[in-house]
Design a protein around this motif. Structure first.
Motif, PDB file in Angstrom:
ATOM      1  N   TRP A   1     -13.841  30.555 -37.227  1.00  0.00           N
ATOM      2  CA  TRP A   1     -14.784  30.338 -38.307  1.00  0.00           C
ATOM      3  C   TRP A   1     -14.125  30.186 -39.679  1.00  0.00           C
ATOM      4  CZ3 TRP A   1     -15.368  33.542 -42.413  1.00  0.00           C
ATOM      5  CH2 TRP A   1     -14.904  34.851 -42.288  1.00  0.00           C
ATOM      6  N   PRO A   2     -13.006  30.869 -40.004  1.00  0.00           N
ATOM      7  CA  PRO A   2     -12.415  30.643 -41.330  1.00  0.00           C
ATOM      8  C   PRO A   2     -11.917  29.200 -41.504  1.00  0.00           C
ATOM      9  CG  PRO A   2     -11.587  32.698 -40.417  1.00  0.00           C
ATOM     10  CD  PRO A   2     -12.327  31.996 -39.328  1.00  0.00           C
ATOM     11  N   VAL A   3     -11.408  28.619 -40.418  1.00  0.00           N
ATOM     12  CA  VAL A   3     -10.945  27.230 -40.497  1.00  0.00           C
ATOM     13  C   VAL A   3     -12.143  26.313 -40.683  1.00  0.00           C
ATOM     14  CG1 VAL A   3      -9.755  25.388 -39.250  1.00  0.00           C
ATOM     15  CG2 VAL A   3      -8.916  27.739 -39.102  1.00  0.00           C
TER      16      VAL A   3
ATOM     17  N   PHE B   1     -15.705  23.519 -46.985  1.00  0.00           N
ATOM     18  CA  PHE B   1     -15.431  23.483 -48.432  1.00  0.00           C
ATOM     19  C   PHE B   1     -14.652  22.232 -48.809  1.00  0.00           C
ATOM     20  CE2 PHE B   1     -15.807  28.316 -48.545  1.00  0.00           C
ATOM     21  CZ  PHE B   1     -17.118  28.245 -48.985  1.00  0.00           C
ATOM     22  N   TYR B   2     -13.691  21.830 -47.972  1.00  0.00           N
ATOM     23  CA  TYR B   2     -12.913  20.619 -48.254  1.00  0.00           C
ATOM     24  C   TYR B   2     -13.813  19.387 -48.231  1.00  0.00           C
ATOM     25  CZ  TYR B   2      -9.670  16.774 -47.824  1.00  0.00           C
ATOM     26  OH  TYR B   2      -9.015  15.591 -48.026  1.00  0.00           O
TER      27      TYR B   2
ATOM     28  N   LEU C   1     -14.956  27.086 -42.112  1.00  0.00           N
ATOM     29  CA  LEU C   1     -15.428  27.286 -43.483  1.00  0.00           C
ATOM     30  C   LEU C   1     -14.532  26.544 -44.467  1.00  0.00           C
ATOM     31  CD1 LEU C   1     -17.650  28.817 -44.988  1.00  0.00           C
ATOM     32  CD2 LEU C   1     -16.042  30.705 -45.266  1.00  0.00           C
ATOM     33  N   ALA C   2     -13.222  26.602 -44.259  1.00  0.00           N
ATOM     34  CA  ALA C   2     -12.294  25.871 -45.123  1.00  0.00           C
ATOM     35  C   ALA C   2     -12.538  24.371 -45.022  1.00  0.00           C
ATOM     36  CB  ALA C   2     -10.851  26.204 -44.750  1.00  0.00           C
ATOM     37  N   LEU C   3     -12.796  23.878 -43.821  1.00  0.00           N
ATOM     38  CA  LEU C   3     -13.068  22.450 -43.630  1.00  0.00           C
ATOM     39  C   LEU C   3     -14.378  22.062 -44.313  1.00  0.00           C
ATOM     40  CD1 LEU C   3     -12.067  19.844 -42.391  1.00  0.00           C
ATOM     41  CD2 LEU C   3     -13.206  20.469 -40.275  1.00  0.00           C
TER      42      LEU C   3
ATOM     43  N   TRP D   1     -15.862  19.453 -51.412  1.00  0.00           N
ATOM     44  CA  TRP D   1     -15.008  19.206 -52.578  1.00  0.00           C
ATOM     45  C   TRP D   1     -14.562  17.747 -52.659  1.00  0.00           C
ATOM     46  CZ3 TRP D   1      -9.772  17.856 -52.423  1.00  0.00           C
ATOM     47  CH2 TRP D   1      -9.143  17.814 -53.660  1.00  0.00           C
TER      48      TRP D   1
END
Length: 152
Positions: free
Chosen positions: A53-55, A61-62, A57-59, A65
């Motif tokens: 899940w952190p990956v 946000f990317y 979430l990072a994806l 952005w």
């Protein structure tokens, strides 16, 4: 030379560092996802959430952005409608017509943006002129203050 070995080397032929190799791999993955379009980005994000899940979430946000989730910057991406049709339809007359129409629309857009800029400048100039006129009028209507008495 295999694709992986070629990707792991810089233009000069020297091996890349670990971070350079990862950045290169991410750049290739980004280009491939861009070529496939928004559904591929969404599928990659869902898969990333399932795996870690952190990956995911990072994806997410990317994607937000970089504008891949919105329509605002669609014309700047390699998977926009124009790029998707860049290969051509096989009909030379239609392809020429489409290119001419797109070029004309881009010129009209540029002309309209220039018009809006001139309009903003004219509005700013009018507001500034009004401010200066009000300031001059206020200075003229205010009586001159008597000079202080030097003997005091």
């Amino acid at each position: 030379m295999t694709h992986a070995a070629h990707a792991a080397r810089t233009d000069e032929g020297a091996p890349r560092t670990g971070l350079d190799a990862v950045a290169g791999w991410l750049r290739v993955a980004e280009e491939r996802l861009d070529a496939m379009g928004r559904p591929a980005w969404i599928a990659a994000m869902v898969a990333a959430f399932v795996l870690a899940w952190p990956v995911g979430l990072a994806l997410l946000f990317y994607m937000i952005w970089s504008g891949r989730m919105g329509r605002k910057n669609c014309r700047n991406r390699s998977w926009s409608r124009r790029a998707a049709c860049a290969e051509g339809t096989g009909n030379a007359a239609f392809d020429a017509y489409r290119e001419a129409t797109l070029r004309r629309l881009e010129e009209e857009q540029a002309a309209f943006e220039e018009f809006l800029a001139r309009l903003r400048r004219a509005k700013d100039q009018a507001e500034f002129d009004q401010f200066m006129a009000e300031r001059r009028a206020a200075a003229a209507s205010t009586p001159a203050a008597p000079a202080p008495d030097p003997r005091a």
